[in-house]
Write an enzyme that holds these catalytic residues in place. Structure first.
Site, PDB file in Angstrom:
ATOM      1  N   LYS A  18       0.846  -1.202   0.000  1.00  0.00           N
ATOM      2  CA  LYS A  18       0.000   0.000   0.000  1.00  0.00           C
ATOM      3  C   LYS A  18       0.876   1.244   0.000  1.00  0.00           C
ATOM      4  O   LYS A  18       2.055   1.202   0.400  1.00  0.00           O
ATOM      5  CB  LYS A  18      -0.944   0.040   1.210  1.00  0.00           C
ATOM      6  N   PRO A  99       9.926  -4.106  -0.438  1.00  0.00           N
ATOM      7  CA  PRO A  99      11.062  -3.846   0.454  1.00  0.00           C
ATOM      8  C   PRO A  99      10.617  -3.837   1.927  1.00  0.00           C
ATOM      9  O   PRO A  99       9.471  -3.506   2.237  1.00  0.00           O
ATOM     10  CB  PRO A  99      11.577  -2.474   0.004  1.00  0.00           C
ATOM     11  N   ALA A 101      10.590  -2.866   5.969  1.00  0.00           N
ATOM     12  CA  ALA A 101      10.646  -1.640   6.784  1.00  0.00           C
ATOM     13  C   ALA A 101      10.741  -0.419   5.876  1.00  0.00           C
ATOM     14  O   ALA A 101      11.640   0.404   5.974  1.00  0.00           O
ATOM     15  CB  ALA A 101      11.801  -1.690   7.785  1.00  0.00           C
ATOM     16  N   ALA A 102       9.766  -0.318   4.974  1.00  0.00           N
ATOM     17  CA  ALA A 102       9.824   0.648   3.884  1.00  0.00           C
ATOM     18  C   ALA A 102       8.647   1.621   3.874  1.00  0.00           C
ATOM     19  O   ALA A 102       8.602   2.519   3.039  1.00  0.00           O
ATOM     20  CB  ALA A 102       9.860  -0.098   2.552  1.00  0.00           C
ATOM     21  N   GLY A 105       3.918  -1.390   4.111  1.00  0.00           N
ATOM     22  CA  GLY A 105       3.037  -2.368   4.764  1.00  0.00           C
ATOM     23  C   GLY A 105       3.344  -3.816   4.416  1.00  0.00           C
ATOM     24  O   GLY A 105       2.455  -4.667   4.472  1.00  0.00           O
ATOM     25  N   GLY A 106       4.593  -4.116   4.088  1.00  0.00           N
ATOM     26  CA  GLY A 106       4.946  -5.465   3.624  1.00  0.00           C
ATOM     27  C   GLY A 106       4.590  -6.573   4.610  1.00  0.00           C
ATOM     28  O   GLY A 106       3.969  -7.568   4.238  1.00  0.00           O
ATOM     29  N   SER A 108       2.480  -6.459   7.029  1.00  0.00           N
ATOM     30  CA  SER A 108       1.027  -6.468   7.278  1.00  0.00           C
ATOM     31  C   SER A 108       0.270  -7.179   6.160  1.00  0.00           C
ATOM     32  O   SER A 108      -0.673  -7.917   6.411  1.00  0.00           O
ATOM     33  CB  SER A 108       0.509  -5.033   7.401  1.00  0.00           C
ATOM     34  N   ASP A 141      -2.416  -2.005  10.341  1.00  0.00           N
ATOM     35  CA  ASP A 141      -2.605  -1.971   8.883  1.00  0.00           C
ATOM     36  C   ASP A 141      -3.159  -3.288   8.332  1.00  0.00           C
ATOM     37  O   ASP A 141      -3.549  -3.346   7.169  1.00  0.00           O
ATOM     38  CB  ASP A 141      -1.266  -1.697   8.170  1.00  0.00           C
TER      39      ASP A 141
HETATM   40  P1  ATP Z   1       4.326  -0.321   7.923  1.00  0.00           P
HETATM   41  O1  ATP Z   1       4.206   0.509   6.670  1.00  0.00           O
HETATM   42  O2  ATP Z   1       3.116  -1.162   8.238  1.00  0.00           O
HETATM   43  O3  ATP Z   1       4.903   0.393   9.093  1.00  0.00           O
HETATM   44  P2  ATP Z   1       6.712  -1.376   6.855  1.00  0.00           P
HETATM   45  O4  ATP Z   1       6.439  -1.671   5.423  1.00  0.00           O
HETATM   46  O5  ATP Z   1       7.428  -0.116   7.144  1.00  0.00           O
HETATM   47  O6  ATP Z   1       5.381  -1.459   7.629  1.00  0.00           O
HETATM   48  P3  ATP Z   1       7.598  -4.091   7.236  1.00  0.00           P
HETATM   49  O7  ATP Z   1       8.164  -4.392   5.896  1.00  0.00           O
HETATM   50  O8  ATP Z   1       6.317  -4.716   7.599  1.00  0.00           O
HETATM   51  O9  ATP Z   1       7.540  -2.526   7.496  1.00  0.00           O
HETATM   52  O10 ATP Z   1       8.764  -4.488   8.282  1.00  0.00           O
HETATM   53  C1  ATP Z   1       8.804  -3.954   9.575  1.00  0.00           C
HETATM   54  C2  ATP Z   1       9.603  -4.901  10.484  1.00  0.00           C
HETATM   55  O11 ATP Z   1       8.883  -6.101  10.630  1.00  0.00           O
HETATM   56  C3  ATP Z   1      10.968  -5.292   9.965  1.00  0.00           C
HETATM   57  O12 ATP Z   1      11.885  -5.032  11.002  1.00  0.00           O
HETATM   58  C4  ATP Z   1      10.911  -6.772   9.689  1.00  0.00           C
HETATM   59  O13 ATP Z   1      12.059  -7.458  10.088  1.00  0.00           O
HETATM   60  C5  ATP Z   1       9.716  -7.254  10.477  1.00  0.00           C
HETATM   61  N1  ATP Z   1       8.885  -8.256   9.794  1.00  0.00           N
HETATM   62  C6  ATP Z   1       8.151  -9.178  10.393  1.00  0.00           C
HETATM   63  N2  ATP Z   1       7.462  -9.913   9.521  1.00  0.00           N
HETATM   64  C7  ATP Z   1       7.757  -9.446   8.301  1.00  0.00           C
HETATM   65  C8  ATP Z   1       7.350  -9.817   6.995  1.00  0.00           C
HETATM   66  N3  ATP Z   1       6.501 -10.829   6.768  1.00  0.00           N
HETATM   67  N4  ATP Z   1       7.822  -9.081   5.962  1.00  0.00           N
HETATM   68  C9  ATP Z   1       8.665  -8.066   6.195  1.00  0.00           C
HETATM   69  N5  ATP Z   1       9.093  -7.695   7.415  1.00  0.00           N
HETATM   70  C10 ATP Z   1       8.648  -8.370   8.464  1.00  0.00           C
END
Ligand code: ATP
Length: 299
Positions: A18, A99, A101-102, A105-106, A108, A141
């Site tokens: 997202k 990617p 922690a980007a 929402g990967g 989620s 999310d």
């Molecule tokens: P949001 O936008 O919801 O804050 P994000 O896209 O910034 O999420 P994620 O990619 O979900 O962040 O990763 C956040 C943290 O969650 C990372 O430190 C990662 O190691 C951990 N993590 C746990 N499960 C997963 C997964 N299935 N995919 C990616 N990262 C994951």
């Protein structure tokens, strides 16, 4: 449980990312979370998840992503198994394309895909509302990804109202380093709070399906907080604008930024101009339908 005579059942799912077209921070709540108003929009950059019926519950993940109980996909499976009283297991294979922690929402979306997929593979057959209740316990999310399209999120972002969405061409740019959500929120000050009215303007812009209107209405109250630590955010946005984007903004808590293009064709052109060694870029379309799609399945 015996695997019996036949082959193990298997599902292959796509779990879409997202972007936040709007992210307003209204203030800090007593429970420590921030009160948000956001417009989330699913885009067609997806992780691929394979679910196979198995005796035990286990996960194989892409490099750099934990494969243990820290992984949101595995946590989703454990939560559904316990809540629905399931005694079977599953082999979950995560092929990450989003990617980590980007701000996209990967984790989620992976969790939502595992809930939706195992609901089917295990024959749990919970209705959408019940899955959403479990989803919110995994992350704010996660409920959004069970729906997809575009949605207005309030509260901690988890109270959702569907809004009509348009098919837009976007360009995502990621600087190839992670930023933790907690770190960005940790830099938020009351000066970054806003009143939540921008979300309505965005909903109207989406309803009229005008890329120009959407681009002019983008807003992310977390961006000043993220920019303090990472000058690359401003640089990536400037590069998108210089390449012809109608508007550019950071998604979620960053560091990924996205640009709005006039068309899909133009999104591809912009991607070609912005792609550099240090940055990873995608031309994507916004999704009007579900974020979780079953690609293949059966016996
Ligand atoms: P949001 O936008 O919801 O804050 P994000 O896209 O910034 O999420 P994620 O990619 O979900 O962040 O990763 C956040 C943290 O969650 C990372 O430190 C990662 O190691 C951990 N993590 C746990 N499960 C997963 C997964 N299935 N995919 C990616 N990262 C994951």
């Amino acid at each position: 449980m015996s695997k019996g005579i036949g082959r193990a059942r298997r599902l292959v799912l796509n779990a879409a990312a997202k972007v936040n077209l709007i992210l307003e921070v209204l203030g800090k709540r007593d429970d420590g979370y921030h009160e948000l108003v956001t417009v989330m929009q699913a885009v067609d950059l997806s992780d691929r998840i394979t679910l196979e019926d198995a005796d035990v519950l286990e996960l194989a993940s892409s490099p750099g992503v934990p494969a243990d109980g820290r992984n949101l996909a595995l946590r989703a499976a454990m939560a559904l198994r316990e809540a629905a009283g399931v005694t079977r297991g599953a082999r979950i294979t995560l092929d990450k394309r989003i990617p980590v922690a980007a701000g996209l929402g990967g984790g989620s979306t992976d969790a939502a895909a595992v809930l939706a997929g195992l609901n089917r593979l295990w024959g749990v057959r919970w209705p959408a509302e019940r899955l959403e209740e479990l989803a919110v316990e995994l992350g704010m999310d996660v409920p959004f990804f069970l729906r997809g399209g575009a949605a207005l999120g309030t509260g901690r972002g988890e109270r959702l109202t569907e809004i009509p969405s348009a098919v837009l061409g976007l360009v995502l740019v990621n600087p190839r380093f992670p930023v933790s959500t907690a770190e960005t929120y940790g830099r938020v000050t009351p000066a970054m709070y806003s009143d939540g009215r921008r979300a309505r303007t965005m909903a109207e812009a989406l309803a009229r399906r005008g890329a120009g209107r959407v681009a002019a209405s983008l807003y992310n109250g977390l961006e000043p907080a993220a920019r303090q630590g990472y000058p690359q955010i401003a640089q990536m946005e400037a590069a998108l604008m210089a390449a012809g984007a109608l508007g550019a903004m950071m998604s979620g808590s960053g560091p990924t930024v996205f640009g709005v293009a006039r068309s899909w064709e133009q999104a591809r052109q912009i991607r070609g101009r912005v792609a550099r060694g240090a940055w990873e870029c995608w031309a994507v379309r916004t999704l009007r339908g579900p974020a979780i799609r079953i690609r293949a399945g059966g016996a």
